[in-house]
Design a protein around this motif. Structure first.
Motif, PDB file in Angstrom:
ATOM      1  N   LYS A   1     -29.436  29.559   2.895  1.00 38.74           N
ATOM      2  CA  LYS A   1     -30.162  28.895   1.811  1.00 38.74           C
ATOM      3  C   LYS A   1     -31.678  28.962   2.050  1.00 38.74           C
ATOM      4  O   LYS A   1     -32.313  27.988   2.422  1.00 38.74           O
ATOM      5  CB  LYS A   1     -29.695  27.445   1.686  1.00 38.74           C
ATOM      6  CG  LYS A   1     -30.252  26.715   0.471  1.00 38.74           C
ATOM      7  CD  LYS A   1     -29.875  25.247   0.555  1.00 38.74           C
ATOM      8  CE  LYS A   1     -30.659  24.411  -0.442  1.00 38.74           C
ATOM      9  NZ  LYS A   1     -30.436  22.965  -0.236  1.00 38.74           N
ATOM     10  N   ILE A   2     -32.251  30.119   1.799  1.00 36.89           N
ATOM     11  CA  ILE A   2     -33.690  30.299   1.969  1.00 36.89           C
ATOM     12  C   ILE A   2     -34.427  29.522   0.876  1.00 36.89           C
ATOM     13  O   ILE A   2     -33.899  29.318  -0.220  1.00 36.89           O
ATOM     14  CB  ILE A   2     -34.051  31.797   1.944  1.00 36.89           C
ATOM     15  CG1 ILE A   2     -35.480  32.035   2.441  1.00 36.89           C
ATOM     16  CG2 ILE A   2     -33.814  32.390   0.563  1.00 36.89           C
ATOM     17  CD1 ILE A   2     -35.789  33.495   2.725  1.00 36.89           C
ATOM     18  N   SER A   3     -35.642  29.100   1.164  1.00 41.95           N
ATOM     19  CA  SER A   3     -36.367  28.225   0.246  1.00 41.95           C
ATOM     20  C   SER A   3     -37.120  28.987  -0.844  1.00 41.95           C
ATOM     21  O   SER A   3     -38.062  29.740  -0.564  1.00 41.95           O
ATOM     22  CB  SER A   3     -37.366  27.364   1.021  1.00 41.95           C
ATOM     23  OG  SER A   3     -38.167  26.601   0.133  1.00 41.95           O
ATOM     24  N   PHE A   4     -36.741  28.767  -2.100  1.00 45.57           N
ATOM     25  CA  PHE A   4     -37.489  29.295  -3.241  1.00 45.57           C
ATOM     26  C   PHE A   4     -38.755  28.470  -3.464  1.00 45.57           C
ATOM     27  O   PHE A   4     -39.743  28.977  -3.992  1.00 45.57           O
ATOM     28  CB  PHE A   4     -36.627  29.250  -4.505  1.00 45.57           C
ATOM     29  CG  PHE A   4     -35.729  30.438  -4.664  1.00 45.57           C
ATOM     30  CD1 PHE A   4     -36.105  31.504  -5.453  1.00 45.57           C
ATOM     31  CD2 PHE A   4     -34.504  30.491  -4.019  1.00 45.57           C
ATOM     32  CE1 PHE A   4     -35.277  32.607  -5.599  1.00 45.57           C
ATOM     33  CE2 PHE A   4     -33.673  31.578  -4.157  1.00 45.57           C
ATOM     34  CZ  PHE A   4     -34.058  32.643  -4.960  1.00 45.57           C
ATOM     35  N   HIS A   5     -38.705  27.203  -3.078  1.00 46.53           N
ATOM     36  CA  HIS A   5     -39.851  26.328  -3.308  1.00 46.53           C
ATOM     37  C   HIS A   5     -41.083  26.772  -2.519  1.00 46.53           C
ATOM     38  O   HIS A   5     -42.216  26.511  -2.939  1.00 46.53           O
ATOM     39  CB  HIS A   5     -39.500  24.880  -2.945  1.00 46.53           C
ATOM     40  CG  HIS A   5     -38.978  24.086  -4.093  1.00 46.53           C
ATOM     41  ND1 HIS A   5     -37.678  24.204  -4.541  1.00 46.53           N
ATOM     42  CD2 HIS A   5     -39.579  23.166  -4.898  1.00 46.53           C
ATOM     43  CE1 HIS A   5     -37.503  23.381  -5.572  1.00 46.53           C
ATOM     44  NE2 HIS A   5     -38.635  22.747  -5.811  1.00 46.53           N
ATOM     45  N   THR A   6     -40.879  27.413  -1.363  1.00 41.92           N
ATOM     46  CA  THR A   6     -42.032  27.950  -0.635  1.00 41.92           C
ATOM     47  C   THR A   6     -42.220  29.436  -0.923  1.00 41.92           C
ATOM     48  O   THR A   6     -43.348  29.936  -0.851  1.00 41.92           O
ATOM     49  CB  THR A   6     -41.878  27.742   0.883  1.00 41.92           C
ATOM     50  OG1 THR A   6     -40.619  28.281   1.327  1.00 41.92           O
ATOM     51  CG2 THR A   6     -41.951  26.265   1.235  1.00 41.92           C
TER      52      THR A   6
ATOM     53  N   ALA B   1     -33.781  19.090   2.037  1.00 37.11           N
ATOM     54  CA  ALA B   1     -33.322  20.167   1.163  1.00 37.11           C
ATOM     55  C   ALA B   1     -33.244  21.488   1.910  1.00 37.11           C
ATOM     56  O   ALA B   1     -32.492  22.394   1.515  1.00 37.11           O
ATOM     57  CB  ALA B   1     -34.261  20.304  -0.033  1.00 37.11           C
ATOM     58  N   HIS B   2     -34.037  21.623   2.995  1.00 38.63           N
ATOM     59  CA  HIS B   2     -34.085  22.855   3.775  1.00 38.63           C
ATOM     60  C   HIS B   2     -34.387  22.523   5.224  1.00 38.63           C
ATOM     61  O   HIS B   2     -34.919  21.453   5.536  1.00 38.63           O
ATOM     62  CB  HIS B   2     -35.164  23.811   3.242  1.00 38.63           C
ATOM     63  CG  HIS B   2     -34.817  24.466   1.946  1.00 38.63           C
ATOM     64  ND1 HIS B   2     -33.878  25.459   1.832  1.00 38.63           N
ATOM     65  CD2 HIS B   2     -35.302  24.264   0.692  1.00 38.63           C
ATOM     66  CE1 HIS B   2     -33.796  25.853   0.580  1.00 38.63           C
ATOM     67  NE2 HIS B   2     -34.636  25.135  -0.141  1.00 38.63           N
ATOM     68  N   THR B   3     -34.094  23.483   6.088  1.00 41.33           N
ATOM     69  CA  THR B   3     -34.528  23.396   7.477  1.00 41.33           C
ATOM     70  C   THR B   3     -35.926  24.012   7.580  1.00 41.33           C
ATOM     71  O   THR B   3     -36.396  24.690   6.664  1.00 41.33           O
ATOM     72  CB  THR B   3     -33.579  24.166   8.401  1.00 41.33           C
ATOM     73  OG1 THR B   3     -33.640  25.570   8.073  1.00 41.33           O
ATOM     74  CG2 THR B   3     -32.141  23.686   8.245  1.00 41.33           C
ATOM     75  N   LEU B   4     -36.564  23.792   8.710  1.00 42.37           N
ATOM     76  CA  LEU B   4     -37.887  24.374   8.927  1.00 42.37           C
ATOM     77  C   LEU B   4     -37.816  25.900   8.862  1.00 42.37           C
ATOM     78  O   LEU B   4     -38.706  26.545   8.292  1.00 42.37           O
ATOM     79  CB  LEU B   4     -38.438  23.927  10.280  1.00 42.37           C
ATOM     80  CG  LEU B   4     -39.818  24.475  10.662  1.00 42.37           C
ATOM     81  CD1 LEU B   4     -40.868  24.073   9.633  1.00 42.37           C
ATOM     82  CD2 LEU B   4     -40.211  24.001  12.062  1.00 42.37           C
ATOM     83  N   ALA B   5     -36.762  26.481   9.431  1.00 39.42           N
ATOM     84  CA  ALA B   5     -36.615  27.943   9.403  1.00 39.42           C
ATOM     85  C   ALA B   5     -36.508  28.458   7.973  1.00 39.42           C
ATOM     86  O   ALA B   5     -37.094  29.493   7.623  1.00 39.42           O
ATOM     87  CB  ALA B   5     -35.380  28.356  10.207  1.00 39.42           C
ATOM     88  N   GLN B   6     -35.776  27.752   7.126  1.00 45.73           N
ATOM     89  CA  GLN B   6     -35.612  28.181   5.734  1.00 45.73           C
ATOM     90  C   GLN B   6     -36.922  28.076   4.959  1.00 45.73           C
ATOM     91  O   GLN B   6     -37.229  28.926   4.117  1.00 45.73           O
ATOM     92  CB  GLN B   6     -34.522  27.345   5.067  1.00 45.73           C
ATOM     93  CG  GLN B   6     -33.134  27.636   5.599  1.00 45.73           C
ATOM     94  CD  GLN B   6     -32.105  26.588   5.200  1.00 45.73           C
ATOM     95  OE1 GLN B   6     -32.452  25.488   4.762  1.00 45.73           O
ATOM     96  NE2 GLN B   6     -30.829  26.918   5.352  1.00 45.73           N
ATOM     97  N   VAL B   7     -37.695  27.037   5.247  1.00 45.13           N
ATOM     98  CA  VAL B   7     -38.987  26.848   4.593  1.00 45.13           C
ATOM     99  C   VAL B   7     -39.956  27.964   4.993  1.00 45.13           C
ATOM    100  O   VAL B   7     -40.619  28.578   4.141  1.00 45.13           O
ATOM    101  CB  VAL B   7     -39.573  25.468   4.963  1.00 45.13           C
ATOM    102  CG1 VAL B   7     -41.053  25.389   4.626  1.00 45.13           C
ATOM    103  CG2 VAL B   7     -38.802  24.364   4.241  1.00 45.13           C
ATOM    104  N   LEU B   8     -40.036  28.242   6.304  1.00 43.07           N
ATOM    105  CA  LEU B   8     -40.950  29.269   6.800  1.00 43.07           C
ATOM    106  C   LEU B   8     -40.522  30.661   6.355  1.00 43.07           C
ATOM    107  O   LEU B   8     -41.360  31.492   5.981  1.00 43.07           O
ATOM    108  CB  LEU B   8     -41.037  29.198   8.320  1.00 43.07           C
ATOM    109  CG  LEU B   8     -41.649  27.913   8.898  1.00 43.07           C
ATOM    110  CD1 LEU B   8     -41.593  27.932  10.422  1.00 43.07           C
ATOM    111  CD2 LEU B   8     -43.084  27.733   8.416  1.00 43.07           C
ATOM    112  N   ALA B   9     -39.212  30.908   6.392  1.00 45.66           N
ATOM    113  CA  ALA B   9     -38.711  32.223   5.968  1.00 45.66           C
ATOM    114  C   ALA B   9     -38.982  32.452   4.489  1.00 45.66           C
ATOM    115  O   ALA B   9     -39.328  33.570   4.073  1.00 45.66           O
ATOM    116  CB  ALA B   9     -37.217  32.323   6.255  1.00 45.66           C
ATOM    117  N   GLY B  10     -38.829  31.413   3.676  1.00 44.28           N
ATOM    118  CA  GLY B  10     -39.114  31.548   2.255  1.00 44.28           C
ATOM    119  C   GLY B  10     -40.561  31.928   2.015  1.00 44.28           C
ATOM    120  O   GLY B  10     -40.852  32.852   1.239  1.00 44.28           O
ATOM    121  N   ALA B  11     -41.477  31.240   2.686  1.00 44.69           N
ATOM    122  CA  ALA B  11     -42.899  31.527   2.514  1.00 44.69           C
ATOM    123  C   ALA B  11     -43.237  32.939   2.979  1.00 44.69           C
ATOM    124  O   ALA B  11     -43.954  33.678   2.290  1.00 44.69           O
ATOM    125  CB  ALA B  11     -43.731  30.501   3.272  1.00 44.69           C
TER     126      ALA B  11
END
Length: 201
Positions: A134-139, A176-186
């Motif tokens: 679940k990669i972050s679309f928000h970032t 909603a996300h882990t730190l890894a998912q937030v950073l990976a999304g960005a």
């Protein structure tokens, strides 16, 4: 008779929810399509920016709300990874239709078309990733928008980077996300947008 104490929300939850809602991907897409349209083609470019914004931001959110009303998935942030596998193809159809309209009429500024194609490329990559994670679309979306803005307008656009950090913080606070998912999304959002935009512009 005793009453159970109300559970207090986690510190910062209200602020985090406000940031998540106010700085959601749709809003970034509407701003960047208008900005790139204006930069590349003046008033005519703004008209095409509106067209691009409709297909990349407005129609996708209408699609999400349609599914939400029918309980096909949760709220407009589509929190469950499995639900995103249903949502992303619909968004891809909308963005692809926008590209088709632009190419048929052969009128949009080249930079604007490059931006929308970059969105399509990012959607394809993120759909594949979402099958397992679940990669972050928000970032991803704001990072991609900032990357394009830097290439189109100059380094001053990096002033928007703190907003991406704030969005990432909000996604963590809301669990909603882990730190890894937030950073990976960005990272993925910025990388894909910059590469495709540079190649096509």
């Amino acid at each position: 008779m005793t009453t159970q104490p109300l559970t207090k929300p986690a510190p910062g939850t209200a602020t985090a929810q406000w940031l998540t809602d106010a700085l959601e991907p749709k809003n970034w897409l509407l701003v960047i399509t208008l900005a790139v349209g204006w930069h590349a083609g003046g008033w005519a470019g703004i008209v095409w920016g509106v067209v691009a914004g409709i297909f990349s931001g407005v129609l996708p959110i209408l699609w999400i709300k349609w599914g939400e009303r029918r309980k096909l998935w949760g709220d407009r942030h589509v929190r469950l990874r499995q639900d995103r596998l249903l949502v992303i193809p619909g968004i891809t159809v909308s963005v692809g239709s926008g590209i088709a309209v632009m190419m048929v009429f052969d009128a949009p500024p080249r930079e604007l078309l490059a931006l929308v194609v970059a969105m399509m490329a990012a959607l394809a990559v993120f759909l594949l990733i979402t099958t397992v994670w679940k990669i972050s679309f928000h970032t991803a979306v704001p990072a991609g928008a900032v990357a394009v803005a830097v290439l189109a307008f100059g380094w001053w656009a990096l002033a928007a980077v703190p907003l991406i950090a704030m969005i990432g913080w909000s996604r963590l606070v809301l669990s909603a996300h882990t730190l890894a998912q937030v950073l990976a999304g960005a990272a993925a959002g910025a990388g894909i947008a910059a590469a495709v935009f540079t190649w096509l512009r």
